[in-house]
Scaffold this motif. Structure first.
Motif, PDB file in Angstrom:
ATOM      1  N   VAL A 164     -51.427 -20.336 -22.332  1.00  0.00           N
ATOM      2  CA  VAL A 164     -50.298 -20.093 -20.869  1.00  0.00           C
ATOM      3  C   VAL A 164     -51.245 -19.501 -19.708  1.00  0.00           C
ATOM      4  N   ARG A 165     -51.208 -20.168 -18.784  1.00  0.00           N
ATOM      5  CA  ARG A 165     -51.319 -20.282 -17.643  1.00  0.00           C
ATOM      6  C   ARG A 165     -50.721 -20.141 -16.451  1.00  0.00           C
ATOM      7  N   VAL A 166     -51.174 -19.192 -16.052  1.00  0.00           N
ATOM      8  CA  VAL A 166     -50.174 -19.038 -14.180  1.00  0.00           C
ATOM      9  C   VAL A 166     -51.311 -18.411 -13.139  1.00  0.00           C
ATOM     10  N   TYR A 167     -50.943 -18.731 -12.150  1.00  0.00           N
ATOM     11  CA  TYR A 167     -51.710 -19.511 -11.137  1.00  0.00           C
ATOM     12  C   TYR A 167     -50.951 -17.751 -10.217  1.00  0.00           C
ATOM     13  N   MET A 168     -52.278 -17.189  -9.687  1.00  0.00           N
ATOM     14  CA  MET A 168     -52.265 -16.242  -9.215  1.00  0.00           C
ATOM     15  C   MET A 168     -52.496 -16.171  -7.968  1.00  0.00           C
ATOM     16  N   GLY A 169     -52.968 -17.376  -7.462  1.00  0.00           N
ATOM     17  CA  GLY A 169     -53.474 -18.134  -5.521  1.00  0.00           C
ATOM     18  C   GLY A 169     -54.923 -17.688  -5.362  1.00  0.00           C
ATOM     19  N   ARG A 170     -55.192 -17.354  -4.527  1.00  0.00           N
ATOM     20  CA  ARG A 170     -56.929 -17.661  -4.659  1.00  0.00           C
ATOM     21  C   ARG A 170     -57.742 -15.621  -4.669  1.00  0.00           C
ATOM     22  N   ASP A 171     -58.191 -16.170  -5.299  1.00  0.00           N
ATOM     23  CA  ASP A 171     -59.427 -15.271  -5.604  1.00  0.00           C
ATOM     24  C   ASP A 171     -60.208 -14.660  -3.870  1.00  0.00           C
ATOM     25  N   SER A 172     -59.379 -13.251  -4.152  1.00  0.00           N
ATOM     26  CA  SER A 172     -59.873 -12.260  -2.517  1.00  0.00           C
ATOM     27  C   SER A 172     -61.523 -12.497  -2.296  1.00  0.00           C
ATOM     28  N   ALA A 173     -62.871 -12.623  -2.909  1.00  0.00           N
ATOM     29  CA  ALA A 173     -63.785 -12.796  -2.785  1.00  0.00           C
ATOM     30  C   ALA A 173     -64.545 -13.793  -2.536  1.00  0.00           C
ATOM     31  N   THR A 174     -63.749 -15.482  -3.022  1.00  0.00           N
ATOM     32  CA  THR A 174     -64.569 -16.787  -3.420  1.00  0.00           C
ATOM     33  C   THR A 174     -63.996 -17.257  -2.789  1.00  0.00           C
TER      34      THR A 174
END
Length: 388
Positions: free
Chosen positions: A15-25
């Motif tokens: 199961v894969r859920v998109y969480m947005g963009r990584d804050s650092a990269t």
């Protein structure tokens, strides 16, 4: 796509859920779960994760340490919205007190207990409650942003207890003491500076940063545009403390006249150069024409004036501001007018700081009601004529 099911075996699903963009990269960030069972089981898991995500309680599997996250927060979130001096304070506060204790912990594993232990240790080391609360405000602000960025499900700093801050006793001169102070100050080189401080209620950094362009002799006003700060021995002009701090203050007529005379004497002293040798055009200058060092002002001028006026030695330079506010409120001035003069964010703040004046104001209000309602002379009535 918010979520996805990926078959990994006969009865195994990812199961894969998109969480947005990584804050650092800045790269796409996903949350993964493995489900052993039917596709319906996997779909149920996906639905639960998406529901938690919508509610803001789904945590990403970030591997950032607290140090790594704070670096990113300072550059991306704090620097653009803070004054440079405030930004330096935030960075120094985190470097000095927060990073050594919890900087190497994984951000995702940071707990309220970790933060509570940090504050307890700082208090045991002798740090004041006020400073610890300032540290908390900075750290909590950074972690609140992590929640907004969906890096943390909640702010762990919201669940700690802060040390009680004992309110520092505020001092203000009585009218008699204020007159004695001004009489003694009139013999000092910076006597007009102290008189202006008491008449306007400005903060020390504000009147030390005044230039002659800020004085409108025709209108009889002084404009607060900036403040003089001292950071580790380095003086700098910065923006006022708040938006309300940028203000125009009416001056007493005698103060306007005194400033005009002071200006003429200053021009003679500096050889007719309107800006002095430094080009700063300051109203109040040091011997070399530059900004006055507040520490030297207190030591060499303010304290000797207190002694000459036979006033308590524990009175601070800042108490001239308190004196202005207290005298105005005690005289019955509208609190909103006083708040605007001081540059307070709200009238509520003014009344909270100067609550000691409220009993006198309430007593005066009661006396006025007594006069208006209960001691008024009864109106004479004319007897009605008999009807004919």
């Amino acid at each position: 796509m918010a979520g996805q099911l990926i078959r990994r075996g006969e009865r195994t699903w990812q199961v894969r859920v998109y969480m947005g963009r990584d804050s650092a990269t800045g790269k796409r960030s996903y949350l993964y779960r493995t489900v052993h069972g039917t596709k319906s089981d996997a779909q149920r898991c996906l639905n639960e994760l998406l529901t938690k995500k919508d509610r803001g309680v789904l945590q990403t599997m970030t591997t950032d340490t607290v140090n790594e996250y704070l670096d990113h927060w300072l550059d991306v979130a704090a620097r653009p919205r803070l004054r440079e001096s405030t930004f330096r304070d935030y960075r120094w506060m985190l470097e000095r007190y927060v990073r050594p204790a919890i900087g190497n912990k994984r951000l995702a594993q940071l707990t309220p207990l970790d933060i509570q232990a940090l504050y307890s240790k700082l208090q045991a080391d002798g740090l004041s409650a006020r400073t610890i609360r300032y540290i908390h405000s900075t750290l909590s602000s950074s972690l609140k942003q992590a929640v907004k960025w969906r890096i943390l499900p909640q702010n762990p700093a919201d669940f700690v207890d802060l040390p009680r801050q004992q309110r520092r006793e505020m001092q203000a001169l009585t009218p008699e003491q204020a007159r004695a102070f001004l009489t003694a100050a009139s013999k000092d080189r910076y006597g007009l500076l102290f008189a202006l401080a008491m008449a306007t209620g400005m903060r020390p950094g504000e009147y030390l940063a005044l230039t002659w362009e800020d004085i409108d002799f025709d209108a009889g006003t002084a404009i607060v545009r900036r403040s003089l700060t001292n950071r580790k021995g380095v003086q700098a002009f910065t923006e006022p403390k708040t938006a309300r701090s940028r203000r125009t203050i009416p001056l007493p007529r005698s103060m306007v006249q005194a400033l005009a005379q002071y200006r003429e004497a200053q021009l003679v002293e500096c050889g007719g150069k309107p800006n002095g040798d430094t080009g700063l055009n300051l109203v109040f200058r040091s011997q070399n024409g530059g900004p006055i060092d507040k520490h030297n002002l207190v030591k060499r001028h303010f304290k000797p004036i207190l002694k000459a006026a036979r006033l308590p030695e524990n009175i601070r330079l800042y108490d001239l501001r308190h004196t202005c506010a207290t005298l105005l409120l005690a005289a019955g001035e509208n609190p909103k007018v006083v708040a605007e003069r001081l540059g307070h964010a709200s009238t509520t703040m003014t009344l909270d700081v100067y609550s000691h004046v409220l009993p006198t104001m309430q007593q005066r209000a009661a006396e006025r009601l007594e006069e208006m309602l209960f001691q008024a002379k009864p109106r004479q009535t004319i007897p009605a004529r008999a009807c004919k």
